[in-house]
Design an enzyme around this catalytic site. Structure first.
Site, short mmCIF file in Angstrom:
data_model
loop_
_atom_site.label_atom_id
_atom_site.label_comp_id
_atom_site.label_asym_id
_atom_site.label_seq_id
_atom_site.Cartn_x
_atom_site.Cartn_y
_atom_site.Cartn_z
N GLU A 1 17.43 23.24 32.68
CA GLU A 1 16.29 23.37 34.11
C GLU A 1 15.41 21.80 33.94
OE1 GLU A 1 12.81 26.88 33.40
OE2 GLU A 1 13.15 26.85 35.02
N LYS B 1 -2.57 38.24 30.78
CA LYS B 1 -2.64 37.08 30.12
C LYS B 1 -2.27 35.70 31.02
CE LYS B 1 -1.37 33.90 27.77
NZ LYS B 1 -1.26 32.51 28.13
N GLY C 1 10.94 33.69 26.52
CA GLY C 1 11.05 35.21 27.33
C GLY C 1 12.30 35.11 25.56
N CYS D 1 10.72 28.79 39.19
CA CYS D 1 11.54 28.57 38.61
C CYS D 1 13.28 28.98 39.42
CB CYS D 1 11.85 30.46 37.96
SG CYS D 1 10.77 31.37 39.10
N GLU E 1 11.31 37.15 33.69
CA GLU E 1 11.65 36.43 33.77
C GLU E 1 11.47 34.47 33.44
OE1 GLU E 1 12.52 37.78 37.27
OE2 GLU E 1 11.93 39.62 37.15
N GLY F 1 7.61 33.39 32.09
CA GLY F 1 7.18 32.27 31.82
C GLY F 1 8.33 31.41 31.40
N SER F 2 9.33 30.45 30.29
CA SER F 2 10.40 29.81 29.87
C SER F 2 11.83 31.01 29.35
CB SER F 2 9.77 28.74 28.66
OG SER F 2 9.10 29.20 28.03
N THR F 3 12.26 30.77 29.39
CA THR F 3 13.81 31.45 28.68
C THR F 3 13.49 31.25 27.13
OG1 THR F 3 15.07 31.00 30.82
CG2 THR F 3 16.08 31.39 28.38
N ALA F 4 13.16 30.27 26.39
CA ALA F 4 12.08 30.37 24.98
C ALA F 4 11.93 31.01 24.53
CB ALA F 4 11.99 28.21 24.56
P1 NAD Z 1 5.98 29.41 28.84
O1 NAD Z 1 6.94 30.08 28.62
O2 NAD Z 1 5.31 28.24 28.02
O3 NAD Z 1 4.46 29.89 29.34
C1 NAD Z 1 4.39 31.44 29.68
C2 NAD Z 1 3.38 32.65 29.33
O4 NAD Z 1 3.59 32.54 27.94
C3 NAD Z 1 2.07 31.65 28.97
O5 NAD Z 1 0.75 32.42 29.56
C4 NAD Z 1 1.32 31.20 27.57
O6 NAD Z 1 0.68 30.87 27.42
C5 NAD Z 1 2.35 32.06 27.70
N1 NAD Z 1 2.91 32.26 25.71
C6 NAD Z 1 3.52 30.95 25.57
N2 NAD Z 1 4.29 31.74 24.25
C7 NAD Z 1 3.75 32.93 23.61
C8 NAD Z 1 4.14 33.64 22.49
N3 NAD Z 1 4.73 32.98 21.69
N4 NAD Z 1 3.79 34.79 22.96
C9 NAD Z 1 3.20 35.16 24.31
N5 NAD Z 1 3.10 35.15 25.40
C10 NAD Z 1 3.47 33.71 25.17
O7 NAD Z 1 6.45 28.68 30.67
P2 NAD Z 1 5.35 27.86 31.28
O8 NAD Z 1 5.42 26.72 30.85
O9 NAD Z 1 4.02 28.70 31.54
O10 NAD Z 1 6.59 28.38 32.59
C11 NAD Z 1 7.07 27.94 33.38
C12 NAD Z 1 8.91 28.28 33.04
O11 NAD Z 1 8.59 29.86 33.40
C13 NAD Z 1 9.76 27.93 33.41
O12 NAD Z 1 10.70 27.43 32.57
C14 NAD Z 1 9.88 28.92 34.71
O13 NAD Z 1 11.27 28.47 35.56
C15 NAD Z 1 9.76 29.75 34.45
N6 NAD Z 1 8.74 30.50 35.28
C16 NAD Z 1 10.01 31.77 36.04
C17 NAD Z 1 10.32 32.86 37.09
C18 NAD Z 1 10.26 33.40 37.77
O14 NAD Z 1 10.22 34.87 38.17
N7 NAD Z 1 11.37 33.96 36.89
C19 NAD Z 1 8.79 32.39 37.90
C20 NAD Z 1 8.05 31.03 37.60
C21 NAD Z 1 8.13 30.94 35.92
#
Ligand code: NAD
Length: 403
Positions: free
Chosen positions: A306, A103, A161, A212, A178, A156-159
């Site tokens: 961040e 996804k 995650g 990130c 990640e 994605g975001s820590t929250a």
């Molecule tokens: P996000 O957490 O909002 O979304 C990431 C993904 O998770 C999206 O596909 C979103 O649709 C999905 N998602 C959101 N809520 C969900 C839920 N309740 N259940 C399942 N999936 C859900 O993050 P973002 O705004 O898309 O990306 C930015 C963040 O990603 C930043 O914090 C960045 O640091 C982090 N990031 C980390 C790495 C790494 O490798 N450590 C790489 C790239 C980005």
């Protein structure tokens, strides 16, 4: 997988243009990412026959281990590096014999959908890699809840995650995360200050800071702090912020109006001291200039959180111990850089900083052949390199009796 990787490379220009149109990444970077995605798939295609089990000496028979696939794995990616993040997950998931449902982020689905088509055309059987688009709460959360999905690999975001990890606990579902970062760029007085200052903007403003690994906290040894800032200013003003479709663009706009509001809230909203800024073009686009701020202390919000935009904070430090302490004073631990000509110090500080991916006298710490992942709240598990395969398999131990 080899044919899939070749096909991605053959379509790198198309994927690059699609990524740039969808998320605003400069065309040079997005085309680089598409080629890098092909390299990732090639690397894991070559890893299939190297993820070997072992035989272990035991009494009365033979003992052997197997690395078995988990089954169906759910892969969730963010919007900042869509095609590259997709390859990091697809490669090890398929190489270890799983089937994958992926996804992409709802605002950047295009290149991942195209990857799904290329996989089918390359001969990866239907159903082995499925791309499903939609929101996180609807589609992503289904991966967490559905019992047939045996692992969630999330970037994605820590929250979010944290929610996914808590949700997976219910079924003891495997999870790798990640997450976010607030990485330190530590500049010692004995380093090549000119080079450290000239490269610092590219360690944080790449992808308009929506990275990130962005080195968004610069720590400078007090004796060279003023000189570093005077060298940093022309370097920041020299960053080519352009229409991302232009070949020489080094930085494009932010992904969305919402993201620009978030970024701006850390600077304008909090009234922090702006040392200097780069220039942005006029016209449409969610432009935000490369911005250097001087926090009052390590407690300032702009220093701790961040920002995920082109904002970097600079603070001085007194000595090696102070540099390590300040770098580690963060809930994150993803990446970072150390600038020094002292080999012993480079090693001591590399070992002292709590982060998963560090670079010395460089900002380059990500390669497909080396492990990538975070300490602390930057994540759990490793992607890329040989370590990635273990995260997509179970180890089975079999004792085979001599009798
Ligand atoms: P996000 O957490 O909002 O979304 C990431 C993904 O998770 C999206 O596909 C979103 O649709 C999905 N998602 C959101 N809520 C969900 C839920 N309740 N259940 C399942 N999936 C859900 O993050 P973002 O705004 O898309 O990306 C930015 C963040 O990603 C930043 O914090 C960045 O640091 C982090 N990031 C980390 C790495 C790494 O490798 N450590 C790489 C790239 C980005």
């Amino acid at each position: 997988m080899r044919r899939f990787a070749d096909s991605i490379a053959d379509h790198a220009d198309e994927l690059g243009r699609l990524e740039t149109a969808n998320m605003g990444m400069p065309i040079g970077s997005s085309t680089w990412c598409a080629n890098a995605a092909a390299d990732v798939i090639h690397y894991f295609a070559g890893a299939i026959d190297k993820h070997t089990g072992s035989t272990i000496p035991v009494a009365g028979g033979v003992d052997m281990t197997f690395h078995e696939p988990l089954g169906v794995v759910g892969l969730i990616t963010p919007w900042n590096f869509p095609v590259l993040m997709a390859s990091w997950k697809i490669g090890p998931a398929l190489a270890t014999g799983n089937t994958a449902v992926m996804k992409p982020a709802e605002i950047t689905p295009l290149t991942t959908m195209r990857l799904g088509e290329l996989a089918l055309e390359a001969g990866i059987p239907e159903g082995v890699l499925s791309v499903v688009v939609g929101t996180g709460n609807e589609v992503g959360w289904r991966f967490v809840e559905h019992p047939d999905v045996r692992k969630v690999a999330f970037t994605g975001s820590t929250a979010v995650g944290k929610r996914i990890m808590a949700g997976c606990a219910d079924q003891v579902k495997r999870v790798t995360l990640e997450l976010g970062g607030k990485s330190a760029n530590i500049v010692f007085a004995d380093s090549d200050i000119e080079k450290a200052a000239a490269t610092a903007p590219y360690g944080v403003f790449d992808n308009a800071g929506q990275d990130c690994c962005a080195r968004s906290r610069i720590l400078v040894e007090a004796g060279v702090y003023d000189r570093f800032l005077s060298l940093l200013e022309p370097a920041v003003q020299g960053v080519k912020v352009r229409n991302p479709a232009e070949d020489d663009a080094e930085m494009g706009p932010l992904i969305s109006a919402k993201q620009r509001e978030v970024v701006s809230s850390y600077v304008e909203g909090d009234g922090v001291d702006v040392a200097f800024r780069g220039v942005v073009p006029g016209g449409s686009g969610f432009w935000y200039p490369p911005t250097v701020v001087l926090p009052t202390s390590t407690q300032d919000r702009v220093w701790r959180e961040e920002v995920f935009g082109p904002v970097v904070s600079v603070l001085p430090f007194t000595d090696e111990a102070d540099a390590i302490a300040k770098a580690n004073d963060s809930e994150y631990g993803l990446s970072g850089s150390i600038w020094t000509r002292d080999l012993g110090r480079a090693l001591r500080v590399s070992r002292g900083v709590e982060a998963g991916n560090l670079s010395v006298n460089s900002h380059s710490s990500v390669r497909y052949s080396t492990p990538f992942g975070g300490f602390k709240q930057s994540g759990i598990g490793r992607e890329l390199g040989p370590d990635a395969l273990a995260a997509f398999t179970e180890t089975k131990n079999v004792f085979y009796s001599h009798d």
